[in-house]
Structure formats: structure tokens, C-alpha cells
Design an enzyme around this catalytic site. Structure first.
Site, short mmCIF file in Angstrom:
data_model
loop_
_atom_site.label_atom_id
_atom_site.label_comp_id
_atom_site.label_asym_id
_atom_site.label_seq_id
_atom_site.Cartn_x
_atom_site.Cartn_y
_atom_site.Cartn_z
N ASN A 35 10.24 14.13 -9.96
CA ASN A 35 9.63 14.68 -8.74
C ASN A 35 10.63 15.54 -7.98
OD1 ASN A 35 6.96 13.62 -8.74
ND2 ASN A 35 7.80 11.60 -8.30
N SER A 124 9.90 1.80 4.10
CA SER A 124 8.79 2.56 4.68
C SER A 124 8.04 1.71 5.70
CB SER A 124 7.82 2.97 3.56
OG SER A 124 6.59 3.43 4.11
N TYR A 148 2.28 0.76 -3.78
CA TYR A 148 3.51 1.45 -3.36
C TYR A 148 4.16 0.66 -2.22
CZ TYR A 148 6.29 4.44 -0.39
OH TYR A 148 7.29 4.91 0.42
N LYS A 152 7.91 -1.62 -1.83
CA LYS A 152 8.91 -1.53 -0.75
C LYS A 152 9.13 -2.91 -0.14
CE LYS A 152 9.67 2.94 -0.85
NZ LYS A 152 10.96 3.47 -1.33
N PHE A 217 -9.27 13.83 7.92
CA PHE A 217 -9.93 12.61 7.45
C PHE A 217 -10.36 11.73 8.64
CE2 PHE A 217 -9.08 14.05 3.45
CZ PHE A 217 -7.81 13.85 2.93
N GLY A 293 -8.28 3.13 3.60
CA GLY A 293 -6.94 2.57 3.76
C GLY A 293 -6.18 3.15 4.94
C1 WQD Z 1 -1.04 11.35 8.08
C2 WQD Z 1 -2.33 11.55 8.88
C3 WQD Z 1 -4.33 11.07 7.62
C4 WQD Z 1 -3.85 14.43 4.82
C5 WQD Z 1 1.88 8.06 4.03
C6 WQD Z 1 2.29 6.83 3.30
C7 WQD Z 1 3.55 6.26 3.90
C8 WQD Z 1 4.62 7.32 3.99
C9 WQD Z 1 4.13 8.56 4.71
C10 WQD Z 1 6.16 7.05 2.15
C11 WQD Z 1 -3.37 10.45 8.63
C12 WQD Z 1 -4.27 12.55 8.02
C13 WQD Z 1 -3.65 13.52 5.85
C14 WQD Z 1 -4.97 15.31 4.86
C15 WQD Z 1 -5.61 14.34 6.96
N1 WQD Z 1 5.08 7.68 2.71
N2 WQD Z 1 -4.51 13.49 6.89
N3 WQD Z 1 -5.81 15.23 5.95
O1 WQD Z 1 -0.93 8.13 5.34
O2 WQD Z 1 0.41 8.11 7.52
O3 WQD Z 1 1.58 7.73 5.37
O4 WQD Z 1 2.95 9.00 4.03
O5 WQD Z 1 6.81 6.17 2.63
O6 WQD Z 1 3.99 5.21 3.09
O7 WQD Z 1 1.28 5.86 3.47
O8 WQD Z 1 0.70 10.00 5.90
O9 WQD Z 1 0.57 12.45 5.78
O10 WQD Z 1 -0.93 11.07 4.24
O11 WQD Z 1 -1.41 11.14 6.71
O12 WQD Z 1 -6.39 14.28 7.94
O13 WQD Z 1 -5.21 16.15 3.96
O14 WQD Z 1 -2.96 12.77 8.47
O15 WQD Z 1 -5.65 10.55 7.76
O16 WQD Z 1 -4.04 10.20 9.85
P1 WQD Z 1 0.32 8.44 6.07
P2 WQD Z 1 -0.26 11.22 5.58
#
Ligand code: WQD
Length: 337
Positions: A35, A124, A148, A152, A217, A293
Site C-alpha cells: 500500500n 486507532s 480491523y 488494533k 453517508f 457501522g
Molecule cells: C469520516 C466521515 C462518514 C466517506 C475510519 C476508520 C478508522 C480510521 C479513520 C484507521 C464519516 C463520512 C466518508 C464518504 C462520507 N482509520 N463519509 N462519504 O469512518 O470516521 O474512520 O478512518 O485507523 O479506523 O474507521 O473515517 O473518513 O471513512 O469517514 O459521508 O465517501 O465521513 O460517514 O461520518 P471514519 P471516514
């Protein structure tokens, strides 16, 4: 003497390498480039004036890890190596447990054999699961919502019990919130494979014209504007947090955990509006169904890192959005020419 950055060619690893080199701390990078791109090494040299040694190796390969310790005086490890896609972990849990646990255990075993006792772990906020914000380091952990996150959590437990058994071991667990942004030079940045899962890389691919619009979302969460709230932290602040952590580990033994966040929650719409304003561009979006989720509100209480590590996040949301755009604007195809 050098600090080994496993997964050091990745998004957070490469920014940490820049921060360490700029601070005069020598590093050795190890990466299997699943990656990451080898081209990041030239970018690190262009930024810092120093090209770190990098070994192409899988941290599950004990002989390869052994060779790194035999050929370099490794005085500490920052362990980034691991798979990190939440969705993929739900589809391929065994791949995630095997890779993430095996790599951590392999590195720890070789460290012990070579008398290396300082270990900073890339953990995380996902280990908190669905707990009320602000999250402190004593907030309950273990209700992880995906494999995932479980990897952690499990590695944190391995490290805590390893410290109980080994009085010389010094471990720092860093619980990241939502890292975004890029080095202000625009020469390194987040470079996900395929369609991004995370918000900011998706936003930047819309801005650069590779994707038609952002799908938000859900806008019916119990938040000020109905969209999800997160604690976004500039990746350079996160990198500085690792420097503070390895220095802390030099002077302490035992296992200590720190949240690395700003303590401020911003919504998806806050990100969209700020990104558009600071970069003077429209960002098309549509409201889509909630993502399974997802939580409504996640943000840190970062006081412990401030009082114990002497570290706080300094960059603003404007900085994060400006730097997030600067990277793909200069590199629309990431590290590929
Ligand atoms: C952020 C917000 C989505 C994409 C994840 C992992 C966490 C960490 C960080 C590693 C949320 C919204 C997102 C999109 C959207 N990774 N969203 N449209 O889910 O908080 O955390 O990444 O450690 O472990 O779980 O981050 O950036 O995916 O989402 O509306 O196309 O943006 O619903 O509210 P998340 P994210």
C-alpha cells in the site's frame, strides 16, 4: 543508531519519516509496498535533504526482520505496518488477523532478541467502538465494530501484557482519530489504491475530477447539521506526535496510551464547506444512505498527550483542507507519473 519505521513508506509513515529526519533523528524504513510507492523515498529526500535507508520487506517474514536488526543499530521501532481498510477487513477477516497480528508479534520477538526495548504502536480510536465523546484514554475499549479495529485492540492487549512480563520494555500506544492533510510541500500525501473509503481522499478525487460527486453517508444523525462528526487531525501534527512518543519511550518503561486528536469535532458538511472555501472550488455532493457501522459523533479529549507528552495539534481545519488539496493538485495520479 536509527528508529525503524515499519510501513514507513505509507501515508502516516512517510510523514513521520520527514518529521524525524527534520528533527535530526535517523530512520530506517521497512515496507512491502503493498500500500505504498517506492517513489515516496525520493520525495522524502527532496523535502528533508536526506534519503532514508529503506528495506523492501514484509514484517511477517522473520528472517527479513532479523536481517534489518542485524545490519542496522535499531534503537526503537514505530510500527505502522498493517492493513487498515475497515470494509476489506469485514470481507477478509483472516487476512487481517494473520497479517496485522503476525507482523506485530514478529517485530516484537526480533526486538527482544536484539535488546531493543522501545516500541510505538500505530493504534486507532476505532478501539473505543460506540462510546460517548469526548473520548479519554480511560474510556472503555473493546466493542470494536470490525476486524480491523479488533486487530488494533488485540495488539494493544499483547503489548500491555508484554510490558507486564518485561520490566525493560517501553511501549506507547497512539490512538489516532481521523488523519487528513499532507505535507505543505505537496510532495507526499495520502495515496489510497482504488476508490477511497475515507472522506478526504474521496473529496480530493471529486475535486480533481476523477469522481463525479461526494456521497454524504446520511444527514439524519443526532449532530448539529445531521452529518457525521469526527476529530480530523493534520497528518503533520500526527507525525509530530510520534516524535514526542519515541522521546517519551526513551525515558520511561511500561505501557502508556495516548489519544492523538485535536479535541474538536467537525461534520462532513463542515469539511465540504471549508474545503470549497479555502481552495475556491465547488464540490458537488449528494445525500446518500447511512454507511453501516458509522457512528454519529467521535472526537478526542487530547489533554493527556498535552500534559504528559507535551504535544498538541497545531494546524487548523483550513490548513488541513488546503494541504489536502495541494497534494493531488500537484500529483493528480499520486506517485505514478
Ligand atoms: C469520516 C466521515 C462518514 C466517506 C475510519 C476508520 C478508522 C480510521 C479513520 C484507521 C464519516 C463520512 C466518508 C464518504 C462520507 N482509520 N463519509 N462519504 O469512518 O470516521 O474512520 O478512518 O485507523 O479506523 O474507521 O473515517 O473518513 O471513512 O469517514 O459521508 O465517501 O465521513 O460517514 O461520518 P471514519 P471516514
Amino acid at each position: 543508531m536509527a528508529i525503524l519505521l515499519t510501513g514507513g513508506a505509507g501515508y502516516i509513515g512517510s510523514h513521520t519519516a520527514v518529521a524525524f529526519l527534520d528533527a535530526g533523528v535517523d530512520v530506517v524504513l521497512a515496507d512491502n509496498f503493498d500500500n505504498a510507492s517506492p517513489k515516496v523515498l525520493d520525495r522524502i529526500e527532496a523535502i528533508t535533504g536526506k534519503k532514508p535507508k529503506c528495506v523492501r520487506a514484509d514484517m511477517c517474514d522473520k528472517q527479513a526482520v532479523e536481517k534489518i536488526f542485524a545490519e542496522n543499530e535499531i534503537t526503537g521501532v514505530v510500527h505502522f505496518a498493517g492493513y487498515k481498510a475497515v470494509g476489506e477487513s469485514c470481507r477478509k477477516p483472516l487476512k487481517y488477523y494473520r497479517n496485522n497480528l503476525d507482523s506485530a508479534l514478529t517485530v516484537l520477538e526480533v526486538m527482544k532478541k536484539h535488546g531493543c526495548t522501545r516500541f510505538v504502536f500505530s493504534s486507532s480510536a476505532t478501539v473505543y467502538g460506540d462510546q460517548p465523546a469526548p473520548l479519554t484514554e480511560s474510556t472503555h475499549t473493546g466493542d470494536c465494530s470490525n476486524p480491523y479495529g479488533w486487530t488494533k485492540y488485540m495488539i494493544e492487549q499483547i503489548l500491555k501484557t508484554a510490558c507486564d512480563a518485561d520490566p525493560d520494555l517501553s511501549v506507547v500506544l497512539l490512538r489516532y482519530f481521523n488523519p487528513i492533510g499532507a505535507h505543505p510541500s505537496g510532495m507526499i500525501g495520502d495515496n489510497p489504491n482504488g476508490i477511497p473509503n475515507n472522506l478526504m481522499p474521496y473529496v480530493t478525487q471529486v475535486a480533481v475530477g476523477k469522481l463525479p460527486r461526494l456521497n454524504i453517508f446520511g444527514d439524519d444523525y443526532d449532530t448539529p447539521d445531521g452529518t457525521g462528526v469526527r476529530d480530523y487531525i493534520h497528518v503533520c501534527d500526527l507525525a509530530d506526535g510520534h516524535l514526542a512518543a519515541i522521546r517519551y519511550a526513551e525515558n520511561h518503561v511500561g505501557c502508556e496510551v495516548f489519544n492523538l486528536g485535536t479535541g474538536v469535532g467537525y461534520s462532513v458538511l463542515d469539511i465540504v464547506k471549508t474545503f470549497s472555501r479555502v481552495n475556491n472550488l465547488d464540490l458537488p455532493y449528494a445525500i446518500a444512505p447511512r454507511r453501516p457501522g458509522d457512528l454519529a459523533t467521535v472526537y478526542a479529549d487530547p489533554k493527556k498527550a498535552e500534559t504528559v507528552l507535551g504535544w498538541t495539534a497545531k494546524r487548523t481545519l483550513d490548513d488541513m483542507c488546503r494541504d489536502s488539496w495541494n497534494w493531488p493538485k500537484q500529483n493528480p495520479n499520486g506517485y505514478e507519473e
